[in-house]
Scaffold this motif. Sequence first.
Motif, PDB file in Angstrom:
ATOM      1  N   TYR A 128       0.840  -1.206   0.000  1.00 49.86           N
ATOM      2  CA  TYR A 128       0.000   0.000   0.000  1.00 49.86           C
ATOM      3  C   TYR A 128       0.875   1.255   0.000  1.00 49.86           C
ATOM      4  O   TYR A 128       0.565   2.232  -0.673  1.00 49.86           O
ATOM      5  CB  TYR A 128      -0.923   0.024   1.206  1.00 49.86           C
ATOM      6  CG  TYR A 128      -1.974  -1.057   1.255  1.00 49.86           C
ATOM      7  CD1 TYR A 128      -2.279  -1.842   0.140  1.00 49.86           C
ATOM      8  CD2 TYR A 128      -2.673  -1.305   2.421  1.00 49.86           C
ATOM      9  CE1 TYR A 128      -3.257  -2.822   0.204  1.00 49.86           C
ATOM     10  CE2 TYR A 128      -3.658  -2.285   2.481  1.00 49.86           C
ATOM     11  CZ  TYR A 128      -3.937  -3.039   1.373  1.00 49.86           C
ATOM     12  OH  TYR A 128      -4.912  -4.010   1.443  1.00 49.86           O
ATOM     13  N   THR A 129       1.947   1.238   0.776  1.00 46.78           N
ATOM     14  CA  THR A 129       2.858   2.383   0.816  1.00 46.78           C
ATOM     15  C   THR A 129       3.506   2.598  -0.546  1.00 46.78           C
ATOM     16  O   THR A 129       3.627   3.733  -1.009  1.00 46.78           O
ATOM     17  CB  THR A 129       3.928   2.183   1.905  1.00 46.78           C
ATOM     18  OG1 THR A 129       3.271   2.033   3.166  1.00 46.78           O
ATOM     19  CG2 THR A 129       4.899   3.341   1.963  1.00 46.78           C
ATOM     20  N   PHE A 168       1.037   4.232  -2.753  1.00 43.34           N
ATOM     21  CA  PHE A 168       0.892   5.629  -2.384  1.00 43.34           C
ATOM     22  C   PHE A 168       2.036   6.463  -2.946  1.00 43.34           C
ATOM     23  O   PHE A 168       1.811   7.546  -3.496  1.00 43.34           O
ATOM     24  CB  PHE A 168       0.814   5.780  -0.861  1.00 43.34           C
ATOM     25  CG  PHE A 168       0.620   7.192  -0.415  1.00 43.34           C
ATOM     26  CD1 PHE A 168      -0.643   7.769  -0.433  1.00 43.34           C
ATOM     27  CD2 PHE A 168       1.696   7.959   0.001  1.00 43.34           C
ATOM     28  CE1 PHE A 168      -0.832   9.083  -0.040  1.00 43.34           C
ATOM     29  CE2 PHE A 168       1.521   9.270   0.401  1.00 43.34           C
ATOM     30  CZ  PHE A 168       0.257   9.831   0.379  1.00 43.34           C
ATOM     31  N   LEU A 195      -6.132   7.986  -4.073  1.00 44.03           N
ATOM     32  CA  LEU A 195      -5.369   8.340  -2.871  1.00 44.03           C
ATOM     33  C   LEU A 195      -6.212   8.178  -1.610  1.00 44.03           C
ATOM     34  O   LEU A 195      -5.729   7.704  -0.584  1.00 44.03           O
ATOM     35  CB  LEU A 195      -4.834   9.773  -2.984  1.00 44.03           C
ATOM     36  CG  LEU A 195      -3.657   9.950  -3.943  1.00 44.03           C
ATOM     37  CD1 LEU A 195      -3.394  11.426  -4.182  1.00 44.03           C
ATOM     38  CD2 LEU A 195      -2.417   9.260  -3.420  1.00 44.03           C
ATOM     39  N   ILE A 196      -7.480   8.562  -1.690  1.00 41.01           N
ATOM     40  CA  ILE A 196      -8.385   8.384  -0.543  1.00 41.01           C
ATOM     41  C   ILE A 196      -8.553   6.897  -0.231  1.00 41.01           C
ATOM     42  O   ILE A 196      -8.508   6.486   0.933  1.00 41.01           O
ATOM     43  CB  ILE A 196      -9.747   9.058  -0.825  1.00 41.01           C
ATOM     44  CG1 ILE A 196      -9.580  10.574  -0.829  1.00 41.01           C
ATOM     45  CG2 ILE A 196     -10.797   8.624   0.202  1.00 41.01           C
ATOM     46  CD1 ILE A 196     -10.780  11.327  -1.376  1.00 41.01           C
ATOM     47  N   ARG A 213      -5.397   5.571   1.403  1.00 40.44           N
ATOM     48  CA  ARG A 213      -5.334   6.019   2.802  1.00 40.44           C
ATOM     49  C   ARG A 213      -6.228   5.141   3.676  1.00 40.44           C
ATOM     50  O   ARG A 213      -5.832   4.694   4.758  1.00 40.44           O
ATOM     51  CB  ARG A 213      -5.763   7.479   2.903  1.00 40.44           C
ATOM     52  CG  ARG A 213      -5.738   7.994   4.332  1.00 40.44           C
ATOM     53  CD  ARG A 213      -6.484   9.281   4.507  1.00 40.44           C
ATOM     54  NE  ARG A 213      -7.902   9.055   4.204  1.00 40.44           N
ATOM     55  CZ  ARG A 213      -8.748  10.008   3.854  1.00 40.44           C
ATOM     56  NH1 ARG A 213      -8.339  11.242   3.725  1.00 40.44           N
ATOM     57  NH2 ARG A 213     -10.014   9.727   3.625  1.00 40.44           N
ATOM     58  N   ASN A 214      -7.438   4.851   3.196  1.00 42.63           N
ATOM     59  CA  ASN A 214      -8.360   4.020   3.968  1.00 42.63           C
ATOM     60  C   ASN A 214      -7.902   2.559   4.020  1.00 42.63           C
ATOM     61  O   ASN A 214      -8.103   1.890   5.042  1.00 42.63           O
ATOM     62  CB  ASN A 214      -9.768   4.135   3.402  1.00 42.63           C
ATOM     63  CG  ASN A 214     -10.348   5.524   3.613  1.00 42.63           C
ATOM     64  OD1 ASN A 214      -9.917   6.255   4.499  1.00 42.63           O
ATOM     65  ND2 ASN A 214     -11.304   5.900   2.793  1.00 42.63           N
ATOM     66  N   GLN A 227      -4.796   1.629   4.086  1.00 46.65           N
ATOM     67  CA  GLN A 227      -3.737   1.639   5.095  1.00 46.65           C
ATOM     68  C   GLN A 227      -4.322   1.714   6.504  1.00 46.65           C
ATOM     69  O   GLN A 227      -3.866   1.013   7.407  1.00 46.65           O
ATOM     70  CB  GLN A 227      -2.787   2.815   4.854  1.00 46.65           C
ATOM     71  CG  GLN A 227      -1.920   2.652   3.638  1.00 46.65           C
ATOM     72  CD  GLN A 227      -1.070   3.883   3.377  1.00 46.65           C
ATOM     73  OE1 GLN A 227      -1.495   5.009   3.581  1.00 46.65           O
ATOM     74  NE2 GLN A 227       0.140   3.657   2.889  1.00 46.65           N
ATOM     75  N   ALA A 228      -5.331   2.555   6.684  1.00 46.05           N
ATOM     76  CA  ALA A 228      -5.942   2.701   8.008  1.00 46.05           C
ATOM     77  C   ALA A 228      -6.545   1.381   8.478  1.00 46.05           C
ATOM     78  O   ALA A 228      -6.351   0.977   9.631  1.00 46.05           O
ATOM     79  CB  ALA A 228      -7.008   3.794   7.978  1.00 46.05           C
TER      80      ALA A 228
END
Length: 137
Positions: free
Chosen positions: A22-23, A26, A61-62, A65-66, A68-69
């Motif tokens: 995921y990183t 990103f 991108l959103i 981010r989710n 990853q969260a």
Amino acid sequence: MNIDISTPALLFPAITLLLLAYTNRFVALATLARGLRVRYKESPEMRTTLFSQIKNLRLRLILIRNMQALGIASFFCCVLCMVLMYLGRQVVAEYIFGASLFLLLGSLFLSFIETQISTKAIKLELKDLEENTSSKG
């Protein structure tokens, strides 16, 4: 269901590899966003196409981010599950482990959606490239 302390530990490598992937996604998208920004400023005739790519990129991108969260929350729940098992709270630990699995499932689902959107973005880029090639030839 009865699990022992090694069961949540089995998810550690999978979750950490997912977070690394995921990183990397990103970072690749951040680089692409910077490139699109430059192209947007330099090519007024391409702004419509670039704007749709930028909107697509923002959504991706959103999602990342989710993803990853949820992955981090899943990892947190795995560690919490192990702590609870260590403290002798087996029943609560099993529920927390179940939550960890559902969080991981949510993260993977968002990853699937992001991959679908990414494919659409690549098709848009290729379409634009084909149109530019056919108009020149």
